[in-house]
Design a protein around this motif. Sequence first.
Motif, PDB file in Angstrom:
ATOM      1  N   TRP A 166       0.821  -1.251   0.056  1.00  0.00           N
ATOM      2  CA  TRP A 166       0.208  -0.053  -0.072  1.00  0.00           C
ATOM      3  C   TRP A 166       0.825   1.201   0.168  1.00  0.00           C
ATOM      4  N   TRP A 167       2.018   1.162   0.725  1.00  0.00           N
ATOM      5  CA  TRP A 167       3.009   2.346   0.704  1.00  0.00           C
ATOM      6  C   TRP A 167       3.555   2.675  -0.624  1.00  0.00           C
ATOM      7  N   ARG A 168       3.444   1.745  -1.381  1.00  0.00           N
ATOM      8  CA  ARG A 168       3.986   2.091  -2.720  1.00  0.00           C
ATOM      9  C   ARG A 168       3.096   2.753  -3.537  1.00  0.00           C
ATOM     10  N   GLY A 192      -0.368   5.960  -0.602  1.00  0.00           N
ATOM     11  CA  GLY A 192       0.601   5.490   0.421  1.00  0.00           C
ATOM     12  C   GLY A 192       1.849   6.402   0.661  1.00  0.00           C
ATOM     13  N   GLN A 193       2.235   6.799  -0.715  1.00  0.00           N
ATOM     14  CA  GLN A 193       3.343   7.588  -0.924  1.00  0.00           C
ATOM     15  C   GLN A 193       3.137   9.100  -0.064  1.00  0.00           C
ATOM     16  N   ALA A 234       2.920   8.804   3.361  1.00  0.00           N
ATOM     17  CA  ALA A 234       4.325   8.579   4.241  1.00  0.00           C
ATOM     18  C   ALA A 234       4.834   9.810   4.531  1.00  0.00           C
ATOM     19  N   HIS A 243       2.862   7.057   9.119  1.00  0.00           N
ATOM     20  CA  HIS A 243       1.800   6.012   9.551  1.00  0.00           C
ATOM     21  C   HIS A 243       0.656   6.606  10.359  1.00  0.00           C
ATOM     22  N   VAL A 246       7.952  -2.437   6.060  1.00  0.00           N
ATOM     23  CA  VAL A 246       7.229  -1.210   5.777  1.00  0.00           C
ATOM     24  C   VAL A 246       7.856   0.081   5.632  1.00  0.00           C
ATOM     25  N   MET A 248       7.763   2.597   2.336  1.00  0.00           N
ATOM     26  CA  MET A 248       7.592   4.111   2.565  1.00  0.00           C
ATOM     27  C   MET A 248       8.529   4.993   1.940  1.00  0.00           C
TER      28      MET A 248
END
Length: 160
Positions: free
Chosen positions: A87-89, A93-94, A97, A102, A112, A116
């Motif tokens: 998800w952080w990609r 998500g970016q 971050a 978070h 994770v 991020m």
Amino acid sequence: MTAAGREHRELADHLLHLLERRLFDPLEILLGTGPQLDELRDRAVAQAAEWASDLIDDTERQAAHTLARLIGTLWPGDEAFDPPASWWRTPLGQVAARRVGHPTATAVTYAVAGAMLGVTRQGVHDLLTRGRLDRHPDGGVTVASVRERLRQRDAAYRRW
């Protein structure tokens, strides 16, 4: 198109895709198609662009508020929001971050943190070893140090 313009467009498109998958598709399955759903989809285009601006260009407080609304609506549940590393990609998500960190944790796993930052777990380990990230006393990496690393990277990028 500028890098900021591309980021805004990618984020707005990503938000529209999430709305389609998590809201409009289920509504269409349950209620069928119709002009009301088409109106909502049209409104979502403008709203996604506004949310993207809130998340990218507005104050951190507004970005946090917008992110909380989106997460609470698109990922409802009784448990704390704990997205997978993948998800952080995503564009959402970016920006999360960078702007908020978070939303529910003060420390994250190496995987994770790497997602991020856009690096591998080994890259996170190297950054920890060189003192560029902080270990959390209970394990993992502090979210604050990940956000600081992202801020430094963004500042260096803007200087170019």
